[in-house]
Scaffold this active site. Structure first.
Site, PDB file in Angstrom:
ATOM      1  CG  ASN A 151      -0.289   0.082   2.517  1.00 27.24           C
ATOM      2  OD1 ASN A 151       0.669  -0.643   2.761  1.00 27.24           O
ATOM      3  ND2 ASN A 151      -0.768   0.940   3.386  1.00 27.24           N
ATOM      4  CD  GLU A 249       1.478   0.070  10.613  1.00 27.24           C
ATOM      5  OE1 GLU A 249       0.328  -0.171  11.077  1.00 27.24           O
ATOM      6  OE2 GLU A 249       1.684   0.332   9.419  1.00 27.24           O
ATOM      7  CB  CYS A 283      -2.032   0.957   8.315  1.00 32.22           C
ATOM      8  SG  CYS A 283      -0.744   2.198   8.395  1.00 32.22           S
ATOM      9  CD  GLU A 462       7.482   1.028  11.240  1.00 33.99           C
ATOM     10  OE1 GLU A 462       8.401   0.571  10.544  1.00 33.99           O
ATOM     11  OE2 GLU A 462       6.298   1.027  10.896  1.00 33.99           O
TER      12      GLU A 462
END
Length: 483
Positions: A151, A249, A283, A462
């Site tokens: 993505n 993640e 996400c 992150e």
């Protein structure tokens, strides 16, 4: 038509393979965009050989030299942004504007972590022992395996590799099979900027054939993964058996709340941006909208009108607001969730269809709004990851917060309100890694810590300085000064 074969980077060389994988266009699956090497398990082991050999020299390389390479690579990404964006559009289906933004944000990651090379990497500590100087220092952990999704096929590799490499690790990148070309652009920019051989290597191939070689190599010190929960959990367990660090993640079921006092024009604009940018394949995309009952019908009406005006089309066409999904299988999955919602009693207000005509051979889904949703419905609880938003009415702030937190996930949430009291309470009580007030759930800058709670990911964040914690280990030092 001759299809370009794009080689991959291993040990400082661009290599092919005995067989090749097709990269298909999501805008028209009859079109092969390019081919990439289908590496063998032996090829994968060779990339680890290169990464392990390069580690000793790279960890000793001056941080300022590493930063110099990063800045040069960032400049190359910007110079090549048009060509990079064209490949992102071709293999992923993002609009040209979205793809260009991704190329430039990848450059931002490199520049930001180049700046981190000037920051402290440890500290002095007080010591109770006379004549003793104590400290701690952070140092690289070794070879990092980065497994990245389709993505954000350039941004996510940059998000992971920039902090990993700047502190002295080497890396093996496994990009998504659907979108390998984007990660190749990052590798090429770093390679052309002077990154030493073996510091970064890119593995492409059939996952079923190379997964064991990729995951079980004894030289892997850490695995960083972005993707679905089922695969993430399998990787977490597999890494834990060998005491290998894991960063995940994972999924999200992000909610945006609209209170009765919100500026509805502003709120609806924010909801559309958060839910339908990148065709909902983020996400952090909003997929649940929780609306105060007083304004529920008005919000649904406004949302439907906005969605029906969104121009769905070829991602490189002028005026396109939303392109295709990444693949036919993902398109069918998204449509399946919409059908299931209707079967469970929800109302499909608009969308839930596949465009016809010139778009019939692509992976398109019309922007979809589902209302009359209850908390028990599948569409309210599971991640759809597409251009679909579900709306539910609640009575007031307390019920809204409870609805936000009634989820297995905890990645992102937002609230639209003109009350500071409501805003601050939401910030304190929403159980998510990212919380927004009067702005979209998606879209965070490179220096903002990023990651979720619960099933949305691991404790390691992150982005920003927090990312460096995953890619370094702490060594305590005590020096007794003897005259």
């Amino acid at each position: 038509m001759v299809v370009e074969q794009v080689e991959t980077l291993s040990g400082g060389r661009w290599i092919g393979a005995g067989s090749w994988l097709d990269v298909l266009s999501p805008a028209d699956v009859r079109v092969t965009v390019a081919q990439v090497p289908a590496l063998t398990p032996a090829d994968v082991t060779a990339t680890y050989d290169a990464a392990a050999e390069a580690f000793a020299g790279w960890r000793r390389t001056s941080p300022f030299r590493r930063a110099e390479i990063f800045r040069a690579a960032a400049a190359l990404l910007r110079e090549r942004a048009d060509a990079i964006a064209a490949d992102i559009v071709a293999e992923n289906g993002k609009t040209t504007a979205e793809a260009t933004g991704e190329a430039l944000k990848a450059a931002d990651f490199l520049e930001y972590y180049a700046g981190q090379a000037r920051e402290a990497y440890g500290a002095l500590l007080n010591d109770v022992r006379p004549g003793t100087r104590a400290s701690y220092q952070r140092e690289p952990i070794g070879v990092v395996l980065a497994i990245t999704p389709w993505n954000d096929p350039l941004l996510t590799p940059a998000r992971k590799l920039a902090p990993a490499l700047i502190v002295g690790n080497t890396a093996v990148l496994k990009p998504a099979t659907e979108t390998p070309l984007s990660g190749m652009h990052l590798a090429r920019a770093l390679h052309d900027a002077g990154l030493p051989a073996g510091v970064l290597n890119v593995v492409t191939g059939r996952t079923s054939q190379i997964s064991d070689a990729l995951l079980d190599d004894a030289r892997v010190a850490a695995v960083t993964f972005t993707g679905g929960n089922a695969v993430g959990e399998e990787l977490r367990v597999r890494a834990a058996r060998r005491n290998v660090r894991f960063q995940g993640e994972l999924g999200g079921k992000n909610a945006s709340v609209v209170l009765a006092d919100a500026d509805l024009d502003h709120a609806v604009a924010g909801l559309v941006a958060a839910s339908f940018g990148q065709a909902g394949q983020r996400c952090t995309a909003t997929s649940r909208v929780i609306v105060d009952r007083q304004v529920h019908d008005d919000v649904v009406k406004r949302l439907a009108a906005r969605l029906e005006s969104l121009q769905v089309g070829a991602p490189d066409a002028d005026g396109t607001a939303m392109g295709p999904l990444v693949s036919t299988s993902h398109r069918d999955s998204v449509l399946g969730y919409v059908r299931q919602a209707a079967d469970e009693g929800a109302t499909v207000v608009t969308g839930g269809t596949v465009p016809t005509g010139d778009l019939a051979h692509g992976c398109y889904v019309a922007p979809t709004l589902v209302a009359d949703v209850t908390p028990a419905m599948t569409i309210w609880r599971e991640e759809v990851f597409g251009p679909v938003v579900a709306v539910m009415a609640v009575d007031g702030l307390e019920e809204a917060i409870a609805s936000v937190n009634d989820s297995d996930f905890g990645l992102a949430a937002a609230i639209y309100t003109q009350s500071l009291t409501s805003a601050y309470r939401f910030v304190d009580e929403a159980e998510c890694g990212q919380v927004a007030v009067n702005t979209a759930t998606s879209g965070w800058d490179v220096h903002h810590p990023f990651g979720g709670f619960r099933q949305s990911g691991s404790p390691f964040k992150e982005q920003g300085e927090e990312a460096l914690r995953f890619y370094t280990r702490v060594k305590a030092v005590a020096i007794h000064l003897v005259d």
